[in-house]
Structures are given as C-alpha cells and as structure tokens.
Design an enzyme around this catalytic site. Structure first.
Site: not given
Length: 463
Positions: A49, A150, A190-191, A194, A273, A275, A322, A444
């Site tokens: 994925t 998997t 997050f999914i 983004e 929503i 996984r 990941a 800096h």
C-alpha cells in the site's frame, strides 16, 4: 511471472515472508544479507500500500503542488503576484513512472540477493508449511521461520462502501486522472487531511466531516486547533461531531446523509475513516495464532504469533506506520539469525502529517502522562523564527513536554517542521535535560532554531 519459474517439488526455506510492503520487503532483503535462504510472497504489487496507493504517491502529489501554497503565502504577504496551475495529467504520469521504476528496482534487488519471489496468495496449512496460489498453480513452501507482513486495508462500514468511481477510498483517490470541482472527505485523520490538501491545491472545494469533536484527534489539541484555523482560512467547510448514516453515489454525485437527516452533496467523496488488518484467510487457525479487535494478529513480546511465526507492521496493530513495520522487520531478522535474543523494544516512533502546515510528533503528550510525575511544557512560536518569516508561513509552534525535568515528547505544527523530526526523536530518546542543550550547535538561521527555542523556553505547568 508464474510459479513454474521457480524450483519445483518440495521448496524449503530458512525464512518465508508473506507481504512485500515496507516491513516484508525489508525483512526479506535484510535476512538474505545474512546468507539464509529466503522466499517472499506477495499477492499484489511489490511495495504494498505504501508505495503504490498510499504514502509515496500522496507525498509526490503534495510535493509537486506545494508551490501553490508557497506562492499564496507570499501573495498574502504582498511581496509577490501570479498564479501556479498544476498539470495534473503530467503529475499522474510522473507518479506512475516513479512507482513503476521503484518496483523494478525492488525486483532487481530481490534477484541480486537470490530471494525467490512468489506472486501469489499465501495460506498457512500447518506448522512449518504454507500453500502459495497463483492462477491455475499452487506450491507448498516449507519454512523454518515465517514472517507475516500483510499490512492493512481501508475500513469500510455498512452504508459507506466505496465504488471508487464516485465514492472513493485512498486507492480510488490516487487513481483519479483529474480532480473534481468538489470533494467531500469523511474522516479528519492524516489520510483524509493530506488528500484534501492535494485536491484543494488544484482548485477543488473541500468539505471535511468527522464524528469526533476535532480534526487530527490523536495529536495535541493545540495542533488540532492550529490545523483547523489554517484550513478554515482556505475556506474549507469543516463539520465536526457529525454522525454519518450513509454515503452513496446518486446521479453522478456523492451524497452524504447524516443520522440527523441532513444531506451534503459533492462531485466525489473520499472515505478515510481508518484501516483494518489483512489477517483474513491467512490460515492462522492452522498454526495456533489468534486475532484481537478488528483482526489484529496477537503477538508476544518477541512479535511471535505462534512458534517461529512472526506478525509485524499493521498486521499486529502496534503502530500503523511504515517505518514502525521496517523497525520490527529488522528486529525479527536479528532474532531468527541469533543476533538479538531479547524482547522487542523500540525508541519513540515519530509521526508526521505532510502538507501545509505540517505536523510532527515524537514521544508522549501531556495527556499520556497523568499521574506519572511533574509535568511541564515549554514552547516557541514560529512567528519568531526568521526562516518561517522568509517563507511567510509563521503560524504554528514547537512544544516540548517535560517529565521530572527530562524531555519525553516534542510536537510541532507549521512550515516544514518535519525537517527536524529525527533531531527531535534523538532528543526524546536521550531524555535531554536543560544541561544537554549545549551538546549540539544548532545552525543559524534555520527552522531548527525553533526547536532550540522551545527547549530553552520557560517551562510551565500544562494548561
């Protein structure tokens, strides 16, 4: 590739890995470097994925469209004018070529390391044996050790099933050849956030709906507040505390119906929503392994689901990232090769939301520490940082969480704050005190100085 390209008869391996996402691929390739015989089984595409329909294409889209936000910030600061138009067709082509080239490189690495690759489904048939199935072909693999990697798939609830034409999941969204005029995003994690930013940058009108009371709910509440403020300025329609009854395709539109009887209509809808683990049909019942919750494979302190069978990454549900899967893969390989005999441990695991603004978090938040000791926080506003000023992206902050005068967590939201994630992770891992601030010289001017500023700021009890 067919199974007939590979050895016939009984096929015995020191290690069989099921799943070729980040965790599985890393487990197979690292194990092969130790000289043991390895097989890798993947029913879909190398990279899983993450590479094909997840984090990598999403970041390619965010990176390519970031100049839209950069210019908009400078226009708002009244130092630039102009317009950036995204050639989305060209961007799709670039994405597909990059992913294809990466898969090719992965296949070449497997071949160079002498790893047998099976493009097949896998099922445990008894302890020490799995069956791999390809159309019209099957084979039995014997193993000394088995790694299950998997991964996971998008959560689907009744009434919210994607058709990947009008109602999309992440795979359907990333398969679009053009962005819609309006997008309804169900899920403010997050999914969803983004992908909503990608669409926004191409001119799409965004509506975000979530049942909870804030966006990015697993982050610091101040981070959620900052993100919502930015997205509201983008003219996003953000609706929280909404209980969704159904999302369906009707007359070429996506129609959301709430439990209160309201309707929201858009050209497309994105279901984001959560996984769920890919544990179904693995034959876990044939080896004594079990699942918990929505199907996460139960593992012990050594990540073992059954004797010599390990479950890593999203499959065990410890951390659905990941880099967490890859870290677990490294441990399992060290364990089966005798390099590590202790239980699995890990450093604080960073999480990042990409886009504009970005968020970064490593370690613990104030809400994690109740009753554990003296809690204090120190923070620094990005408006005081010259690099944030130069990019006209000054909204945001860096916050440090201290427990008994040691750093236990760092979180940030704002312009490119992901850039100091590794430094923050090392600081949390080493549990810095005030005396440790002199260990490292911060350059800096740099955005990293915002991190230093937060470390040096006055520590106060949390509000």
């Amino acid at each position: 590739m067919t199974l007939n390209n590979l050895p016939t008869g009984i096929r015995s391996y020191d290690l069989v890995v099921v799943g070729a996402g980040p965790g599985g691929f890393d487990a197979a390739t690292e194990a092969a470097t130790f000289g043991i015989k390895v097989a890798l089984v993947e029913k879909d595409l190398l990279g899983g994925t993450c590479l094909n329909v997840g984090c990598i294409p999403t970041k390619l889209y965010l990176g390519a469209t970031s100049p839209v936000e950069d210019l908009a910030a400078q226009v708002k600061a009244r130092v630039a004018t102009g317009e950036i138009k995204i050639n989305f067709e060209a961007l799709c082509t670039k994405k597909d070529r990059f992913i294809g080239a990466t898969r090719k490189a992965m296949a070449q690495k497997l071949k160079a390391l002498g790893i047998d690759f099976y493009p097949a489904t896998a099922k445990i048939i008894e302890q020490g044996k799995i069956e791999v199935s390809h159309p019209n072909e099957t084979a039995i693999l014997e193993y000394k050790n088995l790694v299950l990697a998997t991964g996971s798939h998008p959560t689907v609830f009744p009434g919210l099933e994607p058709d990947n034409e009008t109602v999309l999941d992440n795979t359907g969204f990333l398969a679009l050849t053009e962005m819609p005029e309006s997008l309804l995003v169900i899920g403010a994690g997050f999914i969803g956030l983004e992908m909503a930013q990608i669409a926004h940058r191409t001119g799409t009108k965004i509506t975000v709906v979530d049942a909870l009371d804030r966006i990015a709910v697993y982050e610091d509440p101040e981070v959620s507040k900052t993100l919502r403020s930015v997205f509201k300025r983008h003219k996003w329609d953000i609706r929280l505390g909404v209980k969704v009854k159904s999302v369906t395709a009707e007359n070429g539109k996506a129609v959301l119906r709430t439990e209160d009887g309201d309707e929201i209509i858009a050209d497309k809808a994105l279901i984001a929503i959560g996984r769920r683990p890919n544990s179904k049909d693995l034959g876990l019942e044939n080896c004594g392994a079990s699942t918990v919750g929505p199907g996460f494979v139960k593992v012990d302190e050594n990540l073992e689901a059954a004797p010599n069978i390990y479950a890593i990454g999203d499959l065990n549900g410890k951390t659905l990232l990941a880099h967490a899967a890859s870290h677990q893969a490294g441990y399992v390989v060290r364990r089966i090769t005798g390099k590590d005999k202790g239980p699995y441990t890990h450093a604080p695991i960073p999480s990042i939301l990409y886009g504009s603004p970005e968020t970064m978090r490593v370690g613990q938040m104030v809400s994690d520490l109740e009753g554990k000791g003296e809690i204090k926080v120190s923070s620094f506003q990005l408006v005081a940082n010259p690099i944030a000023q130069s990019y006209a992206a000054t909204q945001g902050f860096v916050k440090v969480v201290w427990l008994d005068d040691k750093v236990v967590g760092i979180t940030a939201v704002g312009h490119h704050v992901s850039g100091f994630t590794t430094a923050a992770a090392m600081i949390v891992q080493e549990a810095w005190t005030e005396e440790d601030l002199h260990k490292v010289i911060f350059p800096h001017p740099s955005l990293d100085e915002a991190l230093l500023g937060a470390l040096k700021a006055e520590k106060q009890p949390p509000k």
